[in-house]
Design a protein around this motif. Structure first.
Motif, PDB file in Angstrom:
ATOM      1  N   ILE A  36     -12.078   5.321   0.257  1.00  0.00           N
ATOM      2  CA  ILE A  36     -12.329   5.439  -1.171  1.00  0.00           C
ATOM      3  C   ILE A  36     -13.536   4.765  -1.807  1.00  0.00           C
ATOM      4  CG2 ILE A  36     -11.027   4.401  -3.395  1.00  0.00           C
ATOM      5  CD1 ILE A  36      -9.144   6.408  -1.604  1.00  0.00           C
ATOM      6  N   GLN A  38     -16.191   3.265  -4.838  1.00  0.00           N
ATOM      7  CA  GLN A  38     -16.258   2.825  -5.982  1.00  0.00           C
ATOM      8  C   GLN A  38     -16.654   3.915  -6.958  1.00  0.00           C
ATOM      9  OE1 GLN A  38     -18.402  -1.243  -5.706  1.00  0.00           O
ATOM     10  NE2 GLN A  38     -16.979  -1.638  -3.798  1.00  0.00           N
ATOM     11  N   ILE A  61     -11.932   4.549  -9.817  1.00  0.00           N
ATOM     12  CA  ILE A  61     -11.988   3.258  -8.998  1.00  0.00           C
ATOM     13  C   ILE A  61     -12.754   2.067  -9.469  1.00  0.00           C
ATOM     14  CG2 ILE A  61     -12.219   2.400  -6.583  1.00  0.00           C
ATOM     15  CD1 ILE A  61      -9.991   4.455  -6.992  1.00  0.00           C
ATOM     16  N   SER A 215      -5.968   1.301 -10.392  1.00  0.00           N
ATOM     17  CA  SER A 215      -7.054   0.512  -9.191  1.00  0.00           C
ATOM     18  C   SER A 215      -7.377  -0.833  -9.871  1.00  0.00           C
ATOM     19  CB  SER A 215      -8.298   1.201  -8.792  1.00  0.00           C
ATOM     20  OG  SER A 215      -9.299   1.199 -10.031  1.00  0.00           O
TER      21      SER A 215
END
Length: 246
Positions: A36, A38, A61, A215
């Motif tokens: 995942i 940023q 995110i 998130s």
């Protein structure tokens, strides 16, 4: 576009009683080389294999906090003063692009020693929320104070009085959590009602279902020491004097 990521389901530890199923506590994670990233946007797609129904959602995110100014992250052991009621210690940091709000938490560790057998001791800790701040517009620098009563009242609430032990303060950690806009909206909607209408509206950002897809990012500033004044308030102050610190 990174392509689809299939998530692996696994069973986490049982949860406390609440709105989510406590056992089994199913969680989902990436596997292999999938990551995942940023500052990226992700779309969640959940397919019910029995009914064929599909629900979706999107979120960005949250990236790492830009720069922590106070406490000083480059200082391995820094003294912090919580003992001045009129001048609270102030945590300062720069913001992330995708975080809408920040929460400041403290993890306070202490040594608990058996008075009848001083060689018998245990390191314990308590974790509590200090406060939060909303990121307004393009603000780069944010502050969250740690009031005297907030710090010492939390210790008094979370550490039980025990006349058979004595306690010593250990280094403490500041834990900063930045949350995306969906989490901030959820918290705002679910704040305790103050007006005549006591009902809380339901908030969801799931298209075709109910829930929150968002998130957050946690960053810790570790090993900060209580100043001598803070220790004196812990040992002898009205709020915490019965906890056996010395």
């Amino acid at each position: 576009f990174a392509g689809a990521i299939n998530l692996e389901r696994f069973e986490g530890p049982p949860l406390k009683d609440g709105i989510f199923a406590s056992a089994p506590n199913y969680l989902y994670r990436t596997t292999g080389l999938d990551s995942i990233y940023q500052d990226s946007e992700y779309k969640l797609v959940v397919t019910n294999t029995q009914t064929g129904n599909v629900v979706t959602s999107k979120t960005v995110i949250v990236s790492k906090v830009g720069s922590i100014i106070n406490p000083n992250p480059s200082s391995v052991y820094q003294y912090v003063n919580f003992a001045d009621p009129s001048n609270p210690f102030v945590t300062k940091f720069s913001s992330s692009d995708n975080a809408k709000y920040y929460d400041l938490n403290i993890r306070f560790s202490y040594k608990e020693i058996d008075i009848s057998n001083p060689s018998n001791f245990e390191i314990k800790s308590v974790f509590f929320r200090v406060g939060g701040v909303e990121k307004l517009n393009s603000a780069n620098s944010l502050e969250i104070p740690v009031p005297y009563t907030t710090f010492y009242s939390a210790l008094r609430r979370l550490i039980p009085v025990n006349p058979f032990v004595k306690r010593e303060a250990e280094p403490l950690d500041f834990v900063l959590v930045g949350g995306a806009e969906e989490l901030y909206t959820y918290y705002q909607v679910n704040r305790p009602p103050t007006g005549i209408n006591q009902s809380i509206p339901q908030y969801t950002n799931i298209d075709g279902g109910i829930g929150i897809f968002s998130s957050k990012y946690s960053d810790a500033m570790n090993n900060k020491l209580l100043s001598s004044r803070s220790l004196d308030s812990l040992n002898n102050g009205t709020i915490t004097k019965d906890l056996g610190f010395h």
